[in-house]
Design an enzyme around this catalytic site. Structure first.
Site, PDB file in Angstrom:
ATOM      1  N   ASP A   1      -0.195   2.268   8.809  1.00 17.21           N
ATOM      2  CA  ASP A   1      -0.732   1.581   9.991  1.00 17.21           C
ATOM      3  C   ASP A   1       0.166   1.641  11.220  1.00 17.21           C
ATOM      4  O   ASP A   1      -0.283   1.372  12.334  1.00 17.21           O
ATOM      5  CB  ASP A   1      -1.028   0.111   9.665  1.00 17.21           C
ATOM      6  CG  ASP A   1      -2.212  -0.054   8.732  1.00 17.21           C
ATOM      7  OD1 ASP A   1      -3.129   0.795   8.785  1.00 17.21           O
ATOM      8  OD2 ASP A   1      -2.221  -1.009   7.938  1.00 17.21           O
TER       9      ASP A   1
ATOM     10  N   ARG B   1       0.812  -5.226  -6.260  1.00 23.61           N
ATOM     11  CA  ARG B   1       0.991  -6.583  -5.744  1.00 23.61           C
ATOM     12  C   ARG B   1       1.545  -7.444  -6.876  1.00 23.61           C
ATOM     13  O   ARG B   1       1.337  -7.150  -8.048  1.00 23.61           O
ATOM     14  CB  ARG B   1      -0.344  -7.160  -5.268  1.00 23.61           C
ATOM     15  CG  ARG B   1      -1.162  -6.217  -4.384  1.00 23.61           C
ATOM     16  CD  ARG B   1      -0.602  -6.098  -2.993  1.00 23.61           C
ATOM     17  NE  ARG B   1      -1.400  -5.181  -2.170  1.00 23.61           N
ATOM     18  CZ  ARG B   1      -1.101  -4.843  -0.930  1.00 23.61           C
ATOM     19  NH1 ARG B   1      -0.018  -5.356  -0.352  1.00 23.61           N
ATOM     20  NH2 ARG B   1      -1.858  -3.999  -0.251  1.00 23.61           N
TER      21      ARG B   1
ATOM     22  N   ILE C   1      17.995   7.894  -3.519  1.00 23.40           N
ATOM     23  CA  ILE C   1      18.686   8.223  -4.767  1.00 23.40           C
ATOM     24  C   ILE C   1      19.814   9.215  -4.514  1.00 23.40           C
ATOM     25  O   ILE C   1      20.959   9.026  -4.976  1.00 23.40           O
ATOM     26  CB  ILE C   1      17.698   8.790  -5.808  1.00 23.40           C
ATOM     27  CG1 ILE C   1      16.647   7.733  -6.195  1.00 23.40           C
ATOM     28  CG2 ILE C   1      18.452   9.291  -7.038  1.00 23.40           C
ATOM     29  CD1 ILE C   1      17.203   6.481  -6.834  1.00 23.40           C
TER      30      ILE C   1
ATOM     31  N   LYS D   1     -26.749  14.168  28.122  1.00 25.61           N
ATOM     32  CA  LYS D   1     -27.357  15.457  28.466  1.00 25.61           C
ATOM     33  C   LYS D   1     -26.330  16.587  28.448  1.00 25.61           C
ATOM     34  O   LYS D   1     -26.701  17.765  28.424  1.00 25.61           O
ATOM     35  CB  LYS D   1     -28.008  15.370  29.847  1.00 25.61           C
ATOM     36  CG  LYS D   1     -29.211  14.429  29.896  1.00 25.61           C
ATOM     37  CD  LYS D   1     -29.802  14.389  31.295  1.00 25.61           C
ATOM     38  CE  LYS D   1     -30.993  13.433  31.352  1.00 25.61           C
ATOM     39  NZ  LYS D   1     -31.568  13.356  32.728  1.00 25.61           N
TER      40      LYS D   1
ATOM     41  N   ARG E   1      -6.731  -2.444   9.250  1.00 16.95           N
ATOM     42  CA  ARG E   1      -7.290  -3.792   9.145  1.00 16.95           C
ATOM     43  C   ARG E   1      -6.804  -4.688  10.271  1.00 16.95           C
ATOM     44  O   ARG E   1      -7.567  -5.467  10.838  1.00 16.95           O
ATOM     45  CB  ARG E   1      -6.909  -4.392   7.780  1.00 16.95           C
ATOM     46  CG  ARG E   1      -7.585  -5.726   7.487  1.00 16.95           C
ATOM     47  CD  ARG E   1      -7.187  -6.259   6.120  1.00 16.95           C
ATOM     48  NE  ARG E   1      -5.755  -6.524   6.057  1.00 16.95           N
ATOM     49  CZ  ARG E   1      -4.944  -6.029   5.127  1.00 16.95           C
ATOM     50  NH1 ARG E   1      -5.414  -5.235   4.199  1.00 16.95           N
ATOM     51  NH2 ARG E   1      -3.652  -6.325   5.134  1.00 16.95           N
TER      52      ARG E   1
ATOM     53  N   THR F   1       4.230   2.454   5.687  1.00 18.65           N
ATOM     54  CA  THR F   1       2.849   2.006   5.885  1.00 18.65           C
ATOM     55  C   THR F   1       2.140   2.974   6.814  1.00 18.65           C
ATOM     56  O   THR F   1       2.737   3.416   7.807  1.00 18.65           O
ATOM     57  CB  THR F   1       2.783   0.576   6.469  1.00 18.65           C
ATOM     58  OG1 THR F   1       1.434   0.295   6.888  1.00 18.65           O
ATOM     59  CG2 THR F   1       3.702   0.412   7.670  1.00 18.65           C
TER      60      THR F   1
ATOM     61  N   GLY G   1       0.823  -1.207   0.000  1.00 22.45           N
ATOM     62  CA  GLY G   1       0.000   0.000   0.000  1.00 22.45           C
ATOM     63  C   GLY G   1       0.853   1.251   0.000  1.00 22.45           C
ATOM     64  O   GLY G   1       1.903   1.298   0.647  1.00 22.45           O
TER      65      GLY G   1
ATOM     66  N   ASP H   1       5.058  -5.274   5.995  1.00 27.42           N
ATOM     67  CA  ASP H   1       5.485  -6.641   6.297  1.00 27.42           C
ATOM     68  C   ASP H   1       5.516  -7.540   5.069  1.00 27.42           C
ATOM     69  O   ASP H   1       6.411  -8.373   4.924  1.00 27.42           O
ATOM     70  CB  ASP H   1       4.627  -7.249   7.413  1.00 27.42           C
ATOM     71  CG  ASP H   1       3.142  -7.261   7.077  1.00 27.42           C
ATOM     72  OD1 ASP H   1       2.749  -6.594   6.098  1.00 27.42           O
ATOM     73  OD2 ASP H   1       2.375  -7.932   7.784  1.00 27.42           O
TER      74      ASP H   1
ATOM     75  N   ASP I   1       2.394  -0.411  12.256  1.00 26.23           N
ATOM     76  CA  ASP I   1       2.278  -1.700  12.945  1.00 26.23           C
ATOM     77  C   ASP I   1       3.496  -2.600  12.772  1.00 26.23           C
ATOM     78  O   ASP I   1       3.392  -3.823  12.826  1.00 26.23           O
ATOM     79  CB  ASP I   1       1.021  -2.443  12.465  1.00 26.23           C
ATOM     80  CG  ASP I   1       1.037  -2.705  10.967  1.00 26.23           C
ATOM     81  OD1 ASP I   1       1.918  -2.149  10.280  1.00 26.23           O
ATOM     82  OD2 ASP I   1       0.166  -3.458  10.487  1.00 26.23           O
TER      83      ASP I   1
END
Length: 324
Positions: free
Chosen positions: A131, A75, A27, A214, A175, A129, A14, A106, A133
């Site tokens: 995430d 992918r 670079i 309230k 996810r 990423t 991603g 990962d 994670d």
């Protein structure tokens, strides 16, 4: 003295804001050290297809502020096969490429580890990423931008929520990880945050909403997409318990991946890009360059790719304390 002369960089999995800043750093660091630099388009799929091109300092001019990745990402089912990886290696050898820098998560590092096993090519990873994670770094490239995007969106949602006395359930990305939800929930004053790492206590949430209804003209519930039930089910349960509430669902989706990277992500990507190239030249391989307590550190791929499945309990406690 390193015998590496030709280095290629790719982005995989991603996309995340800051990847371009990372490409730029890789670079230009390679050129600074007198190396020939290459870019591989569309990640491992581009390696298999031979979509490899030389890059110079001008190739990465005026990209540090851009979201996404100029090298594209994809992918690759072919790279999962022995034949596909062999073809990828042969394509690298055609360009005399000695080493790789891979930017991703990962899945990217898992693929790199397999490639190293089979062809013994030096590869260093950079954590790209949203995430956040991965083990081996306090923050991943793109995470800061993503949570700031969520905060900006939720602040706007709260404006309309207050105008109509509404309760909004906001579903954010994550996810397998609730770290986007958790930090953005604290910073937007959410009444509750639901994440995949923790079992949802609906009784506690309903009691909290009943206690505060309230005193508040708007309410925000943040739900990570990886939560067992998801934003729609959470909204339906709240509506069933509080028929008088005007409950709305907002799914933020892919806007969280886009946009110009924050200063933090640009600096992080730049630091790790320099570290990745210099790590290769020092003889490192099969490691991810990360930032821990402000310092660059290297973590073996097999440790970095293990997802963080424990959340900071202090953060979840803060959500509860400040939701009064």
């Amino acid at each position: 003295m390193s015998n590496i002369n030709n280095i290629a960089v790719l982005t995989s999995g991603g996309d995340s804001p800051g990847m371009n800043a990372g490409i730029r750093a890789v670079i230009r660091t390679g050129i600074y050290h007198g190396k020939n630099m290459f870019g591989i388009r569309r990640g491992y799929d581009g390696m298999v297809q031979g979509d490899i091109t030389p890059m110079d300092a001008k190739s990465v001019a005026n990209i540090i502020q851009r979201g996404g990745t100029i090298l594209k990402t994809a992918r690759s089912d072919e790279f999962r096969t022995v034949e596909g990886r062999k073809q990828a290696y042969e394509n690298l050898k055609k360009h005399n490429i000695d080493a790789l820098v891979v930017i991703g998560g990962d899945g990217t590092f898992t693929g790199a580890s397999k490639f190293i096993e089979e062809f013994d090519m030096p590869i260093i990873g950079m954590p790209g990423t949203i995430d956040n994670d991965l083990n081996g770094t306090d923050f991943t490239i793109g995470y800061d931008t993503a949570i700031n995007t969520v905060v900006e969106a939720v602040d706007k949602i709260r404006d309309t929520a207050e105008s109509h006395d509404r309760l909004f359930v906001v579903e954010v990305m994550g996810r397998d990880s609730g770290l986007i939800a958790l930090r953005s929930g604290i910073s937007t004053g959410a009444e509750a945050v639901l994440i995949p790492e923790l079992e949802v206590d609906y009784d506690a949430i309903m009691k909290r909403l009943d206690k505060t209804r309230k005193n508040k003209s708007s309410r925000i519930i943040i739900v990570a997409e990886g939560d067992k039930e998801g934003g729609m089910v959470v909204a339906e349960k709240i509506q069933a318990n509080f028929p008088a509430y005007d409950v709305r669902l907002s799914i933020l989706g892919h806007i969280q991946r886009g946009g110009s990277p924050t200063c933090m992500d640009r600096v992080l990507a730049s630091r790790l890009g320099v570290a990745a190239v210099e790590g290769l030249l020092e003889g490192r391989k099969a490691e991810m360059a990360g930032l821990i307590c402000g310092n660059v550190q290297f973590t073996p791929f097999n440790k970095a790719i293990k997802h963080i499945d424990k959340v900071n309990e202090n953060l979840t406690r803060i959500v509860e304390i400040l939701s009064l």
